[in-house]
Design an enzyme around this catalytic site. Structure first.
Site, PDB file in Angstrom:
ATOM      1  N   GLU A  68       0.837  -1.197   0.000  1.00  0.00           N
ATOM      2  CA  GLU A  68       0.000   0.000   0.000  1.00  0.00           C
ATOM      3  C   GLU A  68       0.875   1.252   0.000  1.00  0.00           C
ATOM      4  OE1 GLU A  68      -2.565  -0.028   3.377  1.00  0.00           O
ATOM      5  OE2 GLU A  68      -3.471  -1.955   2.904  1.00  0.00           O
ATOM      6  N   HIS A 128       3.563   0.971   2.977  1.00  0.00           N
ATOM      7  CA  HIS A 128       3.505  -0.201   3.838  1.00  0.00           C
ATOM      8  C   HIS A 128       3.551  -1.418   2.928  1.00  0.00           C
ATOM      9  CE1 HIS A 128       1.450   2.834   6.549  1.00  0.00           C
ATOM     10  NE2 HIS A 128       2.554   2.488   7.177  1.00  0.00           N
ATOM     11  N   HIS A 170       0.342  -2.071  10.202  1.00  0.00           N
ATOM     12  CA  HIS A 170       0.149  -0.623  10.268  1.00  0.00           C
ATOM     13  C   HIS A 170      -1.294  -0.317  10.639  1.00  0.00           C
ATOM     14  CE1 HIS A 170      -0.840  -1.870   6.166  1.00  0.00           C
ATOM     15  NE2 HIS A 170      -1.633  -0.811   6.076  1.00  0.00           N
TER      16      HIS A 170
END
Length: 204
Positions: free
Chosen positions: A99, A124, A130
């Protein structure tokens, strides 16, 4: 006009006296296109739970494997949040996709503790844990769950891909890189009460 191209991880440039889009016709599957993100019709939960961000997908490019995207382009535009009995920002998770998220203007509900500013981005990678920073977690854990309209000034986006993304040396060593990014989660504490009394209280 300066035209930049990339080949085998190297960038090349050349100049010409006219636009590369100055053509009579366009052959192939790829064409330049401009889309006003303000026209995107947002959907959301009107009962409970935080829905998967795929509901905000504007464009997708599929792989040969059904349900797996080479790239999804997702936006987080101004919208109403009305879900009940719900932690409204994205929950803490790991993903089988990489991402890359960026902020175009305004703010983002899961990153309110500083550092995530317009023009900035975060990556990420696959299976990297996260979620909301400490500031966003504290505020939203205690917030009254009344209908809230996210400001018209807010607009964030995300590219999601099944592929692992490799960072350039510039991005890893750049002066503007937020070197203490991981500290946004320092001091997080759990409010979960798994006792029978605690679960009963949540039901009420």
């Amino acid at each position: 006009y300066t035209v930049s191209t990339k080949f085998l991880n190297d960038l090349y440039q050349f100049s010409q006296d006219h636009s590369c889009y100055d053509v009579v016709a366009w052959k192939g599957n790829y064409v330049p296109y401009k889309y006003d993100l303000a026209l995107f019709n947002t959907v959301n939960s009107v009962s409970y739970d935080h829905l998967d961000p795929s509901i905000f997908t504007v464009l997708t490019c599929q792989t040969l494997e059904p349900g797996v995207a080479a790239a999804d382009f997702v936006i987080f535009p101004p919208r109403w949040m009305v879900a009940e009995k719900t932690f409204r920002p994205p929950f803490y998770h790991r993903n089988v996709m990489s991402e890359y998220m960026g902020l175009i203007r305004g703010g983002y509900d899961a990153k309110t503790g500083g550092g995530f500013v317009p023009g900035g981005g975060s990556l990420h990678s696959i299976m990297t844990a996260h979620g909301p920073d400490k500031d966003a977690f504290e505020k939203n854990s205690k917030a009254e769950l009344k209908p809230v309209k996210y400001p018209e000034s807010d607009l964030a986006f995300m590219f999601e891909t099944t592929f692992m993304l490799k960072c350039t040396e510039w991005s890893l060593k750049g002066e503007k890189r937020q070197k203490d990014y991981n500290k946004v989660w320092d001091g997080l504490k759990s409010y979960f009460d798994g006792s029978e009394e605690g679960l009963l209280k949540k039901e009420l």
